[in-house]
Design a protein around this motif. Structure first.
Motif, PDB file in Angstrom:
ATOM      1  N   PRO A  34      -8.465   2.152  -2.693  1.00 53.62           N
ATOM      2  CA  PRO A  34      -7.297   2.019  -1.822  1.00 53.62           C
ATOM      3  C   PRO A  34      -6.988   3.339  -1.113  1.00 53.62           C
ATOM      4  CG  PRO A  34      -6.604   2.250  -4.101  1.00 53.62           C
ATOM      5  CD  PRO A  34      -8.102   2.146  -4.111  1.00 53.62           C
ATOM      6  N   VAL A  35      -6.628   3.235   0.175  1.00 51.12           N
ATOM      7  CA  VAL A  35      -6.275   4.423   0.946  1.00 51.12           C
ATOM      8  C   VAL A  35      -4.902   4.253   1.588  1.00 51.12           C
ATOM      9  CG1 VAL A  35      -8.647   5.158   1.395  1.00 51.12           C
ATOM     10  CG2 VAL A  35      -7.520   3.608   2.998  1.00 51.12           C
ATOM     11  N   SER A  36      -4.271   5.397   1.845  1.00 53.22           N
ATOM     12  CA  SER A  36      -2.962   5.447   2.495  1.00 53.22           C
ATOM     13  C   SER A  36      -3.009   6.441   3.635  1.00 53.22           C
ATOM     14  CB  SER A  36      -1.893   5.900   1.487  1.00 53.22           C
ATOM     15  OG  SER A  36      -1.796   5.001   0.415  1.00 53.22           O
ATOM     16  N   LEU A  47      -7.143   8.928  -0.432  1.00 54.73           N
ATOM     17  CA  LEU A  47      -6.956   8.006  -1.552  1.00 54.73           C
ATOM     18  C   LEU A  47      -5.463   7.845  -1.789  1.00 54.73           C
ATOM     19  CD1 LEU A  47      -9.681   9.155  -4.111  1.00 54.73           C
ATOM     20  CD2 LEU A  47      -9.751   7.212  -2.541  1.00 54.73           C
ATOM     21  N   SER A  48      -5.026   6.627  -2.039  1.00 53.62           N
ATOM     22  CA  SER A  48      -3.600   6.366  -2.263  1.00 53.62           C
ATOM     23  C   SER A  48      -3.113   7.135  -3.478  1.00 53.62           C
ATOM     24  CB  SER A  48      -3.366   4.867  -2.462  1.00 53.62           C
ATOM     25  OG  SER A  48      -3.712   4.159  -1.297  1.00 53.62           O
ATOM     26  N   GLN A  49      -2.078   7.937  -3.271  1.00 56.28           N
ATOM     27  CA  GLN A  49      -1.501   8.737  -4.335  1.00 56.28           C
ATOM     28  C   GLN A  49      -0.359   7.980  -5.003  1.00 56.28           C
ATOM     29  OE1 GLN A  49      -3.072  11.720  -5.211  1.00 56.28           O
ATOM     30  NE2 GLN A  49      -4.495  10.805  -3.742  1.00 56.28           N
ATOM     31  N   ASP A  50       0.191   8.544  -6.050  1.00 58.13           N
ATOM     32  CA  ASP A  50       1.203   7.892  -6.866  1.00 58.13           C
ATOM     33  C   ASP A  50       2.389   7.411  -6.035  1.00 58.13           C
ATOM     34  OD1 ASP A  50       2.364   6.939  -9.199  1.00 58.13           O
ATOM     35  OD2 ASP A  50       3.373   8.830  -9.603  1.00 58.13           O
ATOM     36  N   GLY A 101      -7.757   6.808  -6.968  1.00 54.82           N
ATOM     37  CA  GLY A 101      -8.442   5.562  -6.629  1.00 54.82           C
ATOM     38  C   GLY A 101      -7.936   4.351  -7.389  1.00 54.82           C
ATOM     39  N   PHE A 102      -6.835   4.516  -8.122  1.00 51.50           N
ATOM     40  CA  PHE A 102      -6.248   3.420  -8.897  1.00 51.50           C
ATOM     41  C   PHE A 102      -4.977   2.918  -8.224  1.00 51.50           C
ATOM     42  CE2 PHE A 102      -8.738   5.779 -11.948  1.00 51.50           C
ATOM     43  CZ  PHE A 102      -9.364   4.782 -12.684  1.00 51.50           C
TER      44      PHE A 102
END
Length: 129
Positions: A34-36, A47-50, A101-102
């Motif tokens: 997942p990406v943001s 990569l999508s962060q928290d 990546g989670f």
């Protein structure tokens, strides 16, 4: 385990777009994560962060080091699977980035909705709204 149906890479339209990749994306191993949007640079994802809302699924990775950039295609409208961390999200729950990546469950509305949960492999099947 998901039984006999598995939604992976089903696109709802041809809407892939090329973005610059920030330093959180380092190799082909990040494809499928997942990406943001990166708020510090135009047309850039990481990569999508928290807690970040997920823009989409990283479809490709291209290291253009001769030009000093990395690029990749992002699919914002797709049915796919992501690895989760922490407590398993439930069907019908929204997810957001968790870093590395989670993904993780979200208490508020987001772009990605859980349609199936595989607790054996710590994976969720999602659709983007």
């Amino acid at each position: 385990m998901y039984n006999k149906i598995r939604h992976q890479g089903i696109r709802t339209e041809s809407a892939n777009a090329t973005f610059f990749l920030n330093d959180t994306i380092t190799s082909l191993a990040d494809v499928g994560k997942p990406v943001s949007l990166d708020p510090t640079a135009n047309f850039t994802v990481g990569l999508s962060q928290d807690g970040e809302d997920i823009l989409g699924y990283l479809e490709s990775f291209e290291d253009r080091s001769q030009d000093g950039i990395k690029t990749g295609a992002v699919s914002p409208k797709i049915y796919t699977n992501f690895k989760y961390t922490g407590v398993a999200p439930v069907i019908g729950q929204w997810i957001v980035g968790a870093g590395g990546g989670f993904v993780k469950a979200s208490a508020t509305r987001a772009r990605a909705l859980v349609e199936a949960v595989d607790t054996d492999n710590e994976e969720v099947s999602v659709t983007f709204m």
